[in-house]
Design a protein around this motif. Structure first.
Motif, PDB file in Angstrom:
ATOM      1  N   THR A 138       0.838  -1.192   0.000  1.00 47.66           N
ATOM      2  CA  THR A 138       0.000   0.000   0.000  1.00 47.66           C
ATOM      3  C   THR A 138       0.874   1.245   0.000  1.00 47.66           C
ATOM      4  O   THR A 138       1.787   1.388   0.821  1.00 47.66           O
ATOM      5  CB  THR A 138      -0.921   0.016   1.235  1.00 47.66           C
ATOM      6  OG1 THR A 138      -1.672  -1.197   1.261  1.00 47.66           O
ATOM      7  CG2 THR A 138      -1.871   1.195   1.204  1.00 47.66           C
ATOM      8  N   ASP A 139       0.593   2.120  -0.938  1.00 39.12           N
ATOM      9  CA  ASP A 139       1.302   3.397  -1.018  1.00 39.12           C
ATOM     10  C   ASP A 139       0.804   4.273   0.129  1.00 39.12           C
ATOM     11  O   ASP A 139      -0.399   4.501   0.264  1.00 39.12           O
ATOM     12  CB  ASP A 139       1.033   4.061  -2.373  1.00 39.12           C
ATOM     13  CG  ASP A 139       1.853   5.319  -2.557  1.00 39.12           C
ATOM     14  OD1 ASP A 139       1.701   6.261  -1.746  1.00 39.12           O
ATOM     15  OD2 ASP A 139       2.645   5.353  -3.520  1.00 39.12           O
ATOM     16  N   LYS A 140       1.705   4.789   0.974  1.00 39.53           N
ATOM     17  CA  LYS A 140       1.320   5.559   2.166  1.00 39.53           C
ATOM     18  C   LYS A 140       0.664   6.883   1.801  1.00 39.53           C
ATOM     19  O   LYS A 140      -0.228   7.349   2.502  1.00 39.53           O
ATOM     20  CB  LYS A 140       2.545   5.815   3.028  1.00 39.53           C
ATOM     21  CG  LYS A 140       3.089   4.565   3.671  1.00 39.53           C
ATOM     22  CD  LYS A 140       4.336   4.854   4.466  1.00 39.53           C
ATOM     23  CE  LYS A 140       4.909   3.547   4.995  1.00 39.53           C
ATOM     24  NZ  LYS A 140       6.186   3.714   5.653  1.00 39.53           N
ATOM     25  N   ASP A 141       1.090   7.483   0.692  1.00 39.62           N
ATOM     26  CA  ASP A 141       0.545   8.789   0.307  1.00 39.62           C
ATOM     27  C   ASP A 141      -0.843   8.691  -0.326  1.00 39.62           C
ATOM     28  O   ASP A 141      -1.738   9.465   0.006  1.00 39.62           O
ATOM     29  CB  ASP A 141       1.488   9.494  -0.676  1.00 39.62           C
ATOM     30  CG  ASP A 141       2.849   9.786  -0.043  1.00 39.62           C
ATOM     31  OD1 ASP A 141       2.899   9.973   1.195  1.00 39.62           O
ATOM     32  OD2 ASP A 141       3.852   9.814  -0.797  1.00 39.62           O
ATOM     33  N   THR A 142      -1.019   7.708  -1.243  1.00 36.54           N
ATOM     34  CA  THR A 142      -2.293   7.613  -1.980  1.00 36.54           C
ATOM     35  C   THR A 142      -3.255   6.599  -1.375  1.00 36.54           C
ATOM     36  O   THR A 142      -4.440   6.651  -1.658  1.00 36.54           O
ATOM     37  CB  THR A 142      -2.036   7.220  -3.449  1.00 36.54           C
ATOM     38  OG1 THR A 142      -1.426   5.935  -3.489  1.00 36.54           O
ATOM     39  CG2 THR A 142      -1.152   8.241  -4.142  1.00 36.54           C
ATOM     40  N   GLY A 143      -2.737   5.656  -0.609  1.00 41.75           N
ATOM     41  CA  GLY A 143      -3.579   4.623  -0.032  1.00 41.75           C
ATOM     42  C   GLY A 143      -3.938   3.519  -1.033  1.00 41.75           C
ATOM     43  O   GLY A 143      -4.736   2.656  -0.728  1.00 41.75           O
TER      44      GLY A 143
END
Length: 160
Positions: free
Chosen positions: A95-100
């Motif tokens: 999971t990308d932390k910025d975009t979710g």
């Protein structure tokens, strides 16, 4: 005036179209027997054989499709008999932390080996080289056996 005959079209006409031949080829590639293909077409297997003789395009469609499957099975059998390697790819969700947004990413690639299969080797050799590898051997003996002297010797031993 039209060259077409009057009356109901024959059952075969629909199967000689591009779509009809594709369906028949698909069944042949799937490994169906001629009897099963005839059943799917709604005809008797004898009719199927008649059509194969009468319509070369129909015969070729069946023959070529079955050859493809036969070659694929032959190649798979050989591969299994000899053993092979393949890469197993493991993917895990990240999971990308910025975009979710979660997406699958390759985390590791492992080369695995499939050992040669003795049963496949036996099957292959018995079918490809039956004279050398079949279970039953024909043995021919020549000459003669003198049963009289064998019986006499046996009686002599029994009397001792």
């Amino acid at each position: 005036m039209s060259d077409k005959k009057a009356g109901r079209p024959g059952k075969y006409e629909g199967w000689l179209t591009k779509d009809g031949l594709l369906r028949v080829q698909g069944w042949a590639r799937d490994g169906l027997s001629n009897e099963q293909i005839a059943h799917n077409m709604g005809i008797n297997k004898d009719t199927l054989y008649t059509w194969q003789k009468r319509f070369p395009e129909f015969s070729d469609a069946l023959k070529k499709s079955k050859e493809v499957v036969d070659r694929e099975v032959e190649n798979a059998m050989l591969k299994r008999a000899l053993g092979y390697e393949y890469d197993e790819v493991t993917q895990e969700p990240v999971t990308d932390k910025d975009t979710g947004i979660t997406e699958l990413r390759v985390t590791k690639v492992v080369t695995k080996q499939i050992v040669p299969d003795v049963t496949a080797q036996i099957f292959w050799l018995k079918n490809r080289k039956p004279e050398e590898f079949r279970d039953k051997r024909d043995v021919e003996l020549s000459g003669s056996v003198d049963l009289g002297s064998i019986i006499e010797k046996a009686r002599g031993r029994a009397d001792e």
